[in-house]
Design an enzyme around this catalytic site. Structure first.
Site, PDB file in Angstrom:
ATOM      1  N   CYS A 264       0.823  -1.213   0.000  1.00 26.05           N
ATOM      2  CA  CYS A 264       0.000   0.000   0.000  1.00 26.05           C
ATOM      3  C   CYS A 264       0.857   1.264   0.000  1.00 26.05           C
ATOM      4  O   CYS A 264       1.953   1.280   0.545  1.00 26.05           O
ATOM      5  CB  CYS A 264      -0.945   0.080   1.183  1.00 26.05           C
ATOM      6  SG  CYS A 264      -2.120  -1.258   1.271  1.00 26.05           S
TER       7      CYS A 264
ATOM      8  N   ARG B 155       5.759  -0.278  -4.885  1.00 28.66           N
ATOM      9  CA  ARG B 155       5.370  -0.998  -3.666  1.00 28.66           C
ATOM     10  C   ARG B 155       4.363  -2.108  -3.957  1.00 28.66           C
ATOM     11  O   ARG B 155       4.129  -2.957  -3.113  1.00 28.66           O
ATOM     12  CB  ARG B 155       4.753  -0.019  -2.649  1.00 28.66           C
ATOM     13  CG  ARG B 155       5.716   1.046  -2.179  1.00 28.66           C
ATOM     14  CD  ARG B 155       5.002   2.115  -1.392  1.00 28.66           C
ATOM     15  NE  ARG B 155       4.493   1.644  -0.129  1.00 28.66           N
ATOM     16  CZ  ARG B 155       5.214   1.560   0.990  1.00 28.66           C
ATOM     17  NH1 ARG B 155       6.471   1.928   0.987  1.00 28.66           N
ATOM     18  NH2 ARG B 155       4.679   1.126   2.102  1.00 28.66           N
TER      19      ARG B 155
ATOM     20  N   TRP C  81      -2.710  -2.653  -1.802  1.00 22.73           N
ATOM     21  CA  TRP C  81      -2.262  -4.021  -2.081  1.00 22.73           C
ATOM     22  C   TRP C  81      -3.099  -4.895  -1.183  1.00 22.73           C
ATOM     23  O   TRP C  81      -2.930  -4.882   0.037  1.00 22.73           O
ATOM     24  CB  TRP C  81      -0.773  -4.136  -1.776  1.00 22.73           C
ATOM     25  CG  TRP C  81      -0.156  -5.335  -2.403  1.00 22.73           C
ATOM     26  CD1 TRP C  81       0.211  -5.473  -3.714  1.00 22.73           C
ATOM     27  CD2 TRP C  81       0.178  -6.562  -1.763  1.00 22.73           C
ATOM     28  NE1 TRP C  81       0.747  -6.717  -3.918  1.00 22.73           N
ATOM     29  CE2 TRP C  81       0.743  -7.418  -2.755  1.00 22.73           C
ATOM     30  CE3 TRP C  81       0.059  -7.046  -0.467  1.00 22.73           C
ATOM     31  CZ2 TRP C  81       1.187  -8.693  -2.479  1.00 22.73           C
ATOM     32  CZ3 TRP C  81       0.501  -8.327  -0.198  1.00 22.73           C
ATOM     33  CH2 TRP C  81       1.062  -9.140  -1.196  1.00 22.73           C
TER      34      TRP C  81
ATOM     35  N   ASN D 250      -2.263   2.114   5.523  1.00 23.80           N
ATOM     36  CA  ASN D 250      -1.275   1.111   5.126  1.00 23.80           C
ATOM     37  C   ASN D 250      -0.938   0.318   6.385  1.00 23.80           C
ATOM     38  O   ASN D 250      -0.589   0.906   7.401  1.00 23.80           O
ATOM     39  CB  ASN D 250      -0.035   1.819   4.564  1.00 23.80           C
ATOM     40  CG  ASN D 250       1.144   0.888   4.383  1.00 23.80           C
ATOM     41  OD1 ASN D 250       0.978  -0.331   4.327  1.00 23.80           O
ATOM     42  ND2 ASN D 250       2.325   1.459   4.294  1.00 23.80           N
ATOM     43  N   GLY D 251      -1.056  -1.012   6.315  1.00 17.76           N
ATOM     44  CA  GLY D 251      -0.750  -1.838   7.483  1.00 17.76           C
ATOM     45  C   GLY D 251      -1.861  -2.841   7.713  1.00 17.76           C
ATOM     46  O   GLY D 251      -2.695  -3.079   6.831  1.00 17.76           O
TER      47      GLY D 251
ATOM     48  N   GLU E  59      17.899 -24.047   0.120  1.00 14.33           N
ATOM     49  CA  GLU E  59      17.561 -22.647  -0.150  1.00 14.33           C
ATOM     50  C   GLU E  59      18.840 -21.798  -0.281  1.00 14.33           C
ATOM     51  O   GLU E  59      18.923 -20.936  -1.147  1.00 14.33           O
ATOM     52  CB  GLU E  59      16.640 -22.107   0.951  1.00 14.33           C
ATOM     53  CG  GLU E  59      16.245 -20.651   0.835  1.00 14.33           C
ATOM     54  CD  GLU E  59      15.489 -20.301  -0.444  1.00 14.33           C
ATOM     55  OE1 GLU E  59      15.132 -21.201  -1.215  1.00 14.33           O
ATOM     56  OE2 GLU E  59      15.286 -19.092  -0.690  1.00 14.33           O
TER      57      GLU E  59
ATOM     58  N   LYS F 225      19.660 -19.662  -3.635  1.00  9.78           N
ATOM     59  CA  LYS F 225      19.875 -18.196  -3.593  1.00  9.78           C
ATOM     60  C   LYS F 225      21.171 -17.849  -4.306  1.00  9.78           C
ATOM     61  O   LYS F 225      21.231 -16.922  -5.100  1.00  9.78           O
ATOM     62  CB  LYS F 225      19.977 -17.672  -2.148  1.00  9.78           C
ATOM     63  CG  LYS F 225      18.726 -17.454  -1.371  1.00  9.78           C
ATOM     64  CD  LYS F 225      17.890 -16.272  -1.750  1.00  9.78           C
ATOM     65  CE  LYS F 225      16.942 -16.590  -2.847  1.00  9.78           C
ATOM     66  NZ  LYS F 225      15.713 -17.242  -2.602  1.00  9.78           N
TER      67      LYS F 225
ATOM     68  N   GLU G 125      21.085 -18.533  -8.241  1.00  5.46           N
ATOM     69  CA  GLU G 125      20.178 -17.731  -9.078  1.00  5.46           C
ATOM     70  C   GLU G 125      20.637 -16.289  -9.231  1.00  5.46           C
ATOM     71  O   GLU G 125      20.415 -15.673 -10.265  1.00  5.46           O
ATOM     72  CB  GLU G 125      18.725 -17.810  -8.599  1.00  5.46           C
ATOM     73  CG  GLU G 125      18.451 -17.155  -7.263  1.00  5.46           C
ATOM     74  CD  GLU G 125      17.007 -17.297  -6.819  1.00  5.46           C
ATOM     75  OE1 GLU G 125      16.116 -17.383  -7.662  1.00  5.46           O
ATOM     76  OE2 GLU G 125      16.781 -17.304  -5.600  1.00  5.46           O
TER      77      GLU G 125
ATOM     78  N   HIS H  29      28.565 -40.465  -1.424  1.00  2.56           N
ATOM     79  CA  HIS H  29      28.074 -41.465  -2.380  1.00  2.56           C
ATOM     80  C   HIS H  29      28.288 -40.997  -3.816  1.00  2.56           C
ATOM     81  O   HIS H  29      27.600 -41.429  -4.725  1.00  2.56           O
ATOM     82  CB  HIS H  29      26.605 -41.785  -2.101  1.00  2.56           C
ATOM     83  CG  HIS H  29      26.421 -42.431  -0.767  1.00  2.56           C
ATOM     84  ND1 HIS H  29      26.718 -43.751  -0.527  1.00  2.56           N
ATOM     85  CD2 HIS H  29      26.045 -41.914   0.420  1.00  2.56           C
ATOM     86  CE1 HIS H  29      26.505 -44.026   0.748  1.00  2.56           C
ATOM     87  NE2 HIS H  29      26.097 -42.917   1.352  1.00  2.56           N
TER      88      HIS H  29
ATOM     89  N   LYS I 238       9.720 -13.252 -11.965  1.00  3.52           N
ATOM     90  CA  LYS I 238       9.181 -13.250 -10.602  1.00  3.52           C
ATOM     91  C   LYS I 238       7.987 -14.191 -10.477  1.00  3.52           C
ATOM     92  O   LYS I 238       7.798 -14.837  -9.470  1.00  3.52           O
ATOM     93  CB  LYS I 238       8.797 -11.818 -10.215  1.00  3.52           C
ATOM     94  CG  LYS I 238       8.340 -11.672  -8.770  1.00  3.52           C
ATOM     95  CD  LYS I 238       9.482 -11.892  -7.801  1.00  3.52           C
ATOM     96  CE  LYS I 238       9.042 -11.902  -6.357  1.00  3.52           C
ATOM     97  NZ  LYS I 238      10.021 -12.602  -5.499  1.00  3.52           N
TER      98      LYS I 238
HETATM   99  C1  F6R Z   1      13.681 -18.229  -5.790  1.00  2.87           C
HETATM  100  C2  F6R Z   1      12.289 -17.969  -6.119  1.00  2.87           C
HETATM  101  C3  F6R Z   1      11.541 -19.024  -6.825  1.00  2.87           C
HETATM  102  C4  F6R Z   1      10.088 -19.092  -6.335  1.00  2.87           C
HETATM  103  C5  F6R Z   1       9.292 -20.076  -7.213  1.00  2.87           C
HETATM  104  C6  F6R Z   1       7.869 -20.203  -6.737  1.00  2.87           C
HETATM  105  O1  F6R Z   1      14.260 -17.139  -5.144  1.00  2.87           O
HETATM  106  O2  F6R Z   1      11.759 -16.916  -5.860  1.00  2.87           O
HETATM  107  O3  F6R Z   1      12.154 -20.271  -6.712  1.00  2.87           O
HETATM  108  O4  F6R Z   1      10.090 -19.502  -5.006  1.00  2.87           O
HETATM  109  O5  F6R Z   1       9.298 -19.620  -8.527  1.00  2.87           O
HETATM  110  O6  F6R Z   1       7.199 -18.997  -6.847  1.00  2.87           O
HETATM  111  P1  F6R Z   1       5.858 -18.732  -6.062  1.00  2.87           P
HETATM  112  O7  F6R Z   1       6.188 -18.760  -4.605  1.00  2.87           O
HETATM  113  O8  F6R Z   1       5.399 -17.387  -6.535  1.00  2.87           O
HETATM  114  O9  F6R Z   1       4.916 -19.840  -6.429  1.00  2.87           O
END
Ligand code: F6R
Length: 608
Positions: free
Chosen positions: A2, A27, A75, A101-102, A481, A485, A488, A504, A603
């Site tokens: 928001c 945002r 949002w 917002n909140g 994870e 990170k 990527e 193994h 994204k």
């Molecule tokens: C890695 C990342 C992706 C998402 C994946 C699932 O940093 O962001 O691996 O986790 O594409 O996306 P959502 O959570 O939007 O289903």
């Protein structure tokens, strides 16, 4: 999450509000609205969708006369994106307008009280409670009404408020949601963030928690929560617009990592009441929870990794068998889903094609589904039988950080609740776990404050070719994870291995100087992982270890150690991931990669 803008001065307000809101688009939002005082009444315009729709509806604001107004980009959190739920919200006779917002955490209770007193609600939002509560307390003195409301509402808020009976001022307050006030040449402004006012002023006041600002065209006054005047000093903003959008951070990813304490609080706090976990949206009776025979967790990428973690927790605590699947595999493997199963679909965007298809497959087989989703009103949120939202706010960086942390919290809450209801975890044990959980935001903050040390270390590894992440149990999930990170955003090849599995085959890749990140936060597995650390180190690996405070014996076997604060063994992921995120981030920055938009990645993955 928001955006708020307010203006009071000599110029027409609406075009300034639209311009300010456009600077807050980063945002994230799904609807927008404005309320402007025209000399007689407060007019309002709202539109679902992009700001352009509101812009066109009001001819760039021209059709809304008046020099005082508040604007908002919403949002969605409580209630789907729609014109009705869009802000501003009003009291019944439209004499008080509010943008927010909140999250008002006790809005259900307040709504009930107000409804009992005859107040009628038009929207599904938590914000509307504020408008009616202001109305309830307003007896001619706006400041008094505002302070009374602040004493009653719980949660986070930044508010912009107009009282028709006091049209020469705008009120604004905040608690745990951002708010700034700008002193402009032709008038004064409020906003959620600096970019919205930079065109008009660089002279800005940062409003602190529980402070109130009262703006007129010429003057700005500040008050504390008891309505007593306070003095504040303005700051001159030196940043350029780009830096300002990121709140002064170099990248959205860094900003979002730093938002994790808040994200964790927002996802957790509204669901913990008097040492009990209350997940209203779950809509399951205790008998239904006791009847769950199996949980299938289905997701992609980082969301999948949170599922790998929570398998250990659901099984360890609640003793419910769990299968975790990558969604793209689940949908095509003709999964056996039996009566009594619960399918958990985890997704930040709520639009991931494979996760959505998995959800539909489960529904087709008549199995109950629960979405753990960040984006309100997204496809998974709409189609799942039940949805539990993570209150992470919009995530802009492609690499997830804060949504990941929120997904973990949501699953901790579910697992603990299920364990308690099924008689596997006493109230006392649950209270102890919740006590540890409530400490997580501060502990995350502490780890984030250690970033310079990690940055120095990361700079030594920008030329690395291969990195291995190892761990056992939950530490393996953290490794998955950490590895994702790094690869990527830095394009360095990395792999995560269950520490015991390394020998193994993969251990043949370890050579002199290969970086191995070893995660060892699980006491019962500590000695085992230590042996694996010794194995790789003997073969020349440079070992970076992440372990709990107190495990100093690891220093004999690891080259670089990061300690995380003590917490319940099931929550270590929330802490151990922070240095790994920071490490990836600084390697990426050091290599000059496009941190927020890594190559080839999107994204929201809406194709399979
Ligand atoms: C890695 C990342 C992706 C998402 C994946 C699932 O940093 O962001 O691996 O986790 O594409 O996306 P959502 O959570 O939007 O289903």
């Amino acid at each position: 999450m928001c955006g708020i803008v307010g203006y009071i001065g000599k110029e027409q307000a609406a075009p300034i509000l639209l311009d300010g809101l456009s600077k807050l688009e980063y945002r994230g939002y799904d609807s927008a609205g404005m309320a402007v005082y025209d000399g007689e009444k407060i007019n309002c315009a709202k539109a679902t969708g992009r700001l352009k729709v509101l812009y066109d509806l009001t001819h760039g604001g021209e059709t809304m006369p008046g020099c005082s107004g508040i604007g908002h980009t919403r949002w969605a959190t409580h209630g789907a994106p729609s014109d009705v739920n869009a802000h501003p919200h009003f009291n019944a006779d439209k004499t008080i307008a509010v943008v927010h917002n909140g999250i008002i955490e006790n809005y259900v209770k307040l709504k009930k009280k107000l409804t009992d007193k005859g107040y009628e609600f038009r929207s599904e939002t938590d914000t509307e409670v504020v408008a009616h509560l202001l109305d309830y307390y307003y007896k001619g003195d706006p400041l008094e009404a505002v302070t009374k409301v602040m004493h009653r509402v719980e949660g986070s808020y930044a508010l912009g408020i107009i009282f028709l009976e006091h049209p020469d001022v705008i009120y604004s307050v905040r608690k745990d949601s951002p708010l700034i006030v700008g002193r402009g040449k032709t008038g004064n402004l409020i906003a959620s963030d600096v970019p919205a006012v930079l065109k008009y002023t660089r002279d800005v006041y940062f409003i602190e928690n529980e402070e109130i600002a009262r703006l007129s065209a010429e003057d700005i006054a500040f008050f504390n929560v008891d309505g007593e005047p306070i003095e504040k000093e303005s700051k001159t903003i030196e940043w350029d617009i780009n830096a300002a959008e990121k709140g002064g951070y170099e990248h959205f990813m860094l900003k979002e990592m730093n938002e994790q304490p808040k994200t964790v609080r927002d996802t957790m706090n509204p669901r913990i009441k008097d040492d009990q976990i209350v997940i209203e949206e779950l809509g399951m009776t205790d008998d239904e929870i006791r009847a769950i025979k199996k949980i299938h967790i289905v997701a992609c990428g980082s969301a999948y990794h949170t599922g790998v973690t929570s398998k250990y927790i659901f099984e360890g605590l609640a003793r419910i068998p769990v299968e975790v699947d990558v969604a793209s595999e689940f949908r095509y493997r003709n999964p056996i889903l039996e009566e009594g199963a619960l399918v958990l679909i985890i997704s930040q965007s709520g639009e991931t094609a494979d996760s959505l298809a998995a959800l539909r497959e489960a529904k087709k087989q008549g199995i109950q589904t629960l979405g753990i989703v960040n984006v309100v009103g997204s496809s998974i949120a709409r189609e799942a039988d039940k949805v539990m939202y993570t209150w992470a706010g919009p995530e802009i960086a492609v690499a997830t950080t804060k949504a990941y942390s929120a997904q973990l919290i949501a699953q901790y809450l579910l697992a603990i609740k299920f364990a308690n209801v099924r008689g596997k975890l006493s109230d006392t044990e649950m209270a102890a776990m919740l006590k540890d959980m409530k400490k997580l935001p501060d502990q995350i903050e502490m780890l984030l404050n250690n970033k310079e040390r990690i940055q120095k270390f990361a700079n030594r590894y920008i030329a690395a070719k291969d990195v291995f992440f190892i761990g056992r149990g939950i530490d393996y999930a953290i490794s998955l994870e950490g590895s994702l990170k790094l690869k990527e955003i830095s394009y360095i090849h990395s792999e995560a291995y269950a520490a015991g599995e390394l020998k193994h085959g993969t251990i043949s890749l370890i050579e002199d100087g290969t970086l191995v990140a070893a995660v060892a936060t699980q006491d019962d597995l500590f000695k085992k992982t230590l042996s694996n650390i010794v194995e790789v180190r003997t073969r020349g690996a440079f070992v970076m270890a992440v372990t709990n405070e107190g495990n100093t014996e690891i220093e004999k076997n690891a080259d670089y150690v990061i300690y995380i604060p003590q917490t319940n063994k099931y929550f270590t992921n929330s802490l151990a991931i922070i240095p790994l995120q920071l490490f990836s981030y600084y390697v990426s920055v050091g290599k000059g990669c496009d941190v927020d938009k890594p190559r080839n990645l999107a994204k929201s993955v809406t194709v399979e």
